[in-house]
Design a protein around this motif. Structure first.
Motif, PDB file in Angstrom:
ATOM      1  N   GLU A 187       0.870  -1.174   0.000  1.00 24.36           N
ATOM      2  CA  GLU A 187       0.000   0.000   0.000  1.00 24.36           C
ATOM      3  C   GLU A 187       0.911   1.229   0.000  1.00 24.36           C
ATOM      4  OE1 GLU A 187      -4.072  -0.409   2.256  1.00 24.36           O
ATOM      5  OE2 GLU A 187      -2.495  -1.258   3.528  1.00 24.36           O
ATOM      6  N   LEU A 192      -2.944   6.957   1.093  1.00 20.89           N
ATOM      7  CA  LEU A 192      -3.825   6.573   2.195  1.00 20.89           C
ATOM      8  C   LEU A 192      -4.347   7.832   2.874  1.00 20.89           C
ATOM      9  CD1 LEU A 192      -1.793   3.627   3.780  1.00 20.89           C
ATOM     10  CD2 LEU A 192      -3.647   3.495   2.100  1.00 20.89           C
ATOM     11  N   GLU A 194      -6.226   7.699   6.007  1.00 27.27           N
ATOM     12  CA  GLU A 194      -6.738   7.345   7.333  1.00 27.27           C
ATOM     13  C   GLU A 194      -6.060   8.222   8.383  1.00 27.27           C
ATOM     14  OE1 GLU A 194      -7.448   3.387  10.116  1.00 27.27           O
ATOM     15  OE2 GLU A 194      -6.297   3.262   8.273  1.00 27.27           O
ATOM     16  N   ARG A 209      -8.574   3.918   2.345  1.00 26.31           N
ATOM     17  CA  ARG A 209      -7.522   3.045   1.799  1.00 26.31           C
ATOM     18  C   ARG A 209      -7.945   2.636   0.389  1.00 26.31           C
ATOM     19  NH1 ARG A 209      -4.590   1.961   6.771  1.00 26.31           N
ATOM     20  NH2 ARG A 209      -2.959   0.892   5.577  1.00 26.31           N
ATOM     21  N   SER A 213      -3.985   3.061  -3.910  1.00 23.34           N
ATOM     22  CA  SER A 213      -2.824   2.864  -3.046  1.00 23.34           C
ATOM     23  C   SER A 213      -2.179   1.504  -3.294  1.00 23.34           C
ATOM     24  CB  SER A 213      -3.240   2.996  -1.576  1.00 23.34           C
ATOM     25  OG  SER A 213      -2.157   2.686  -0.723  1.00 23.34           O
ATOM     26  N   CYS A 282      -6.277  -4.512   6.608  1.00 23.74           N
ATOM     27  CA  CYS A 282      -5.565  -3.647   5.680  1.00 23.74           C
ATOM     28  C   CYS A 282      -4.676  -4.492   4.778  1.00 23.74           C
ATOM     29  CB  CYS A 282      -4.709  -2.624   6.439  1.00 23.74           C
ATOM     30  SG  CYS A 282      -5.657  -1.539   7.526  1.00 23.74           S
ATOM     31  N   PRO A 283      -4.840  -4.370   3.459  1.00 24.21           N
ATOM     32  CA  PRO A 283      -5.830  -3.566   2.757  1.00 24.21           C
ATOM     33  C   PRO A 283      -7.248  -4.060   3.021  1.00 24.21           C
ATOM     34  CG  PRO A 283      -4.672  -5.012   1.233  1.00 24.21           C
ATOM     35  CD  PRO A 283      -3.964  -5.123   2.538  1.00 24.21           C
TER      36      PRO A 283
END
Length: 459
Positions: A187, A192, A194, A209, A213, A282-283
């Motif tokens: 990523e 991103l 967040e 996300r 990315s 994540c992802p």
């Protein structure tokens, strides 16, 4: 010295050489010594029922055990028991979130000491490539790790920092010189969004996300692999729109493999309730249309392996922030039920079990370079499992063998379950046939072995 007595497992459908066929599998001294057409009944023969299949022990090359240091999240005993109940007989442990992380030989020795008395299945280990360890990966490679994991975005724990693009290229050069593997959480942090609290709605977390990315980071990994000749592996692919770039790189001859995970193949973003942080990873889990494209990557062979990315934590950590997806800890626990979950979805799509079996066996074994795993053939360890393809399985998080009773699969009704598992020829897991709620039974003490890439040819 007396020879160990041979035993036979007879199945009408055994996974041999990439297909199901009838077979007698003869085991002696913990090793498969014969795979033959079924013969006359012999004393000591175990019969696999006609409504089940005999599989090689599954291989999961992406498991966070977390011991030592965060053993309250998971540990080698609980993780390997859960794995065996899911038909998994070999795992490769990630270098985080344990304390210390597996970035030095000393840390590897500490982790092996923790695993040795507690592992019910075979365990290998990944090393870590962090900024401080670049230029000094050789000792860890020589100590037997199967390769080196790195992040291109923050890992979530301070003791395992991520690499920038220049450091990734340096790591790839070093790993290529060692003839090892570089496995990458892909990523791009620049894409991103967040930042702390996001609220209880999943949509805001998903937007934080974006697939761009993943796509950017995967392009970076492909470029590094192309420039250095390093064998690179994309971890937990969730963005199906990156599959064309992966296909093109493979066709070009770049040494690239890719995995995805059961949660990306079986869950859709549209179905995730507000505040249900057990779905955070994540992802992220993406939309149903993306899931459909991932399945195309499974069917056409672009995806090399399906692995759990079992990344558990305590219930308190998952529930922190009262269901705010920005504040809750990420990671999905699913080591015990991966094959059942994926088979349920595949069957509904008309995809045969034959398509899935390599992705749970030889696929992850090749990704990691684990020799003699994921096959039923003479000369390999007798790791075997019986899968009841139509057995109902209702998931109750409180009854799974993971240490903490929280999972994104809770209350799901699945089709297919593991009935029995053998490790090194010893029957070590069994569940009463015919239902979904029986308590599993384990035999004997931990017999898992600690695997080392240094002791086998890297494949």
């Amino acid at each position: 010295m007396a020879h160990a007595r041979a035993s036979v497992i007879r199945a009408g459908r055994a996974w041999i050489g990439g297909a199901f066929r009838p077979a007698d599998v003869t085991i002696q001294g913990g090793v498969i010594v014969g795979v033959d057409d079924p013969g006359r009944s012999a004393r000591g023969t175990t019969l696999v029922p006609d409504d089940a299949v005999l599989l090689p022990g599954l291989v999961d090359s992406h498991v966070h055990v977390n011991e030592p240091g965060r053993t309250e999240w998971e540990g080698f005993r609980s993780a390997t028991l859960a794995a065996a109940a899911g038909g998994v007989t070999t795992i490769v442990d990630m270098p985080l979130n344990s304390l210390p992380p597996t970035t030095t030989v000393t840390a590897l020795e500490i982790k092996r000491a923790a695993a040795a008395p507690s592992a019910y299945i075979d365990v290998g280990f990944w090393g870590g490539a962090v900024p401080e360890s670049l230029g000094a990966l050789a000792p860890l490679h020589e100590a037997g790790v199967y390769g080196f994991k790195c992040f291109l975005s923050p890992s979530g724990v301070d003791e395992f920092p991520h690499l920038d693009r220049a450091q990734l290229l340096a790591a790839a050069e070093e790993v290529a010189a060692l003839d090892s593997r570089l496995i990458v959480h892909a990523e791009d942090p620049a894409l991103l969004h967040e930042h702390g609290a996001l609220g209880r709605g999943y949509e805001a977390f998903l937007a934080s996300r974006p697939p761009e990315s993943e796509a950017s980071a995967i392009d970076t990994v492909i470029d590094a692999a192309r420039r250095t000749g390093c064998r690179a592996h994309i971890l937990h692919l969730s963005d199906a729109h990156s599959l064309p770039a992966i296909r093109a790189a493979k066709a070009e001859g770049v040494a690239l493999t890719v995995e995805t995970c059961p949660h990306y193949l079986t869950i859709a973003a549209e179905d995730i309730p507000d505040g249900a942080a057990e779905f955070k990873c994540c992802p992220p889990i993406r939309e149903a249309s993306n899931r459909d494209l991932l399945w195309q990557g499974v069917v056409d062979g672009t995806i090399d392996a399906i692995v759990s990315d079992h990344s558990p934590s305590t219930v308190d950590l998952k529930r922190s922030g009262s269901g705010d997806f920005g504040l809750a800890w990420g990671g999905i626990a699913g080591l015990q039920i991966g094959l059942s979950a994926v088979w349920t979805e595949a069957h509904s799509r008309g995809i045969p079990l034959e398509t899935l079996v390599p992705l749970f066996t030889t696929g992850p074994a090749r990704v990691a370079g684990v020799a003699r795993a994921g096959v039923i053939e003479p000369g390999v360890p007798a790791h075997l499992t019986v899968f009841g393809v139509d057995d109902p399985l209702v998931i109750d998080a409180t009854r799974l063998l993971h240490k903490n009773p929280i999972t994104a699969y809770d209350h799901r009704v699945l089709s297919g379950r593991i009935r029995r598992t053998w490790l090194h020829g010893k029957a070590m897991y069994n569940v009463t046939e015919g239902g979904a709620g029986e308590a599993p039974r384990f035999r004997g003490k931990p017999r898992g072995r600690l695997l080392s890439a240094a002791s086998a040819r890297v494949v």
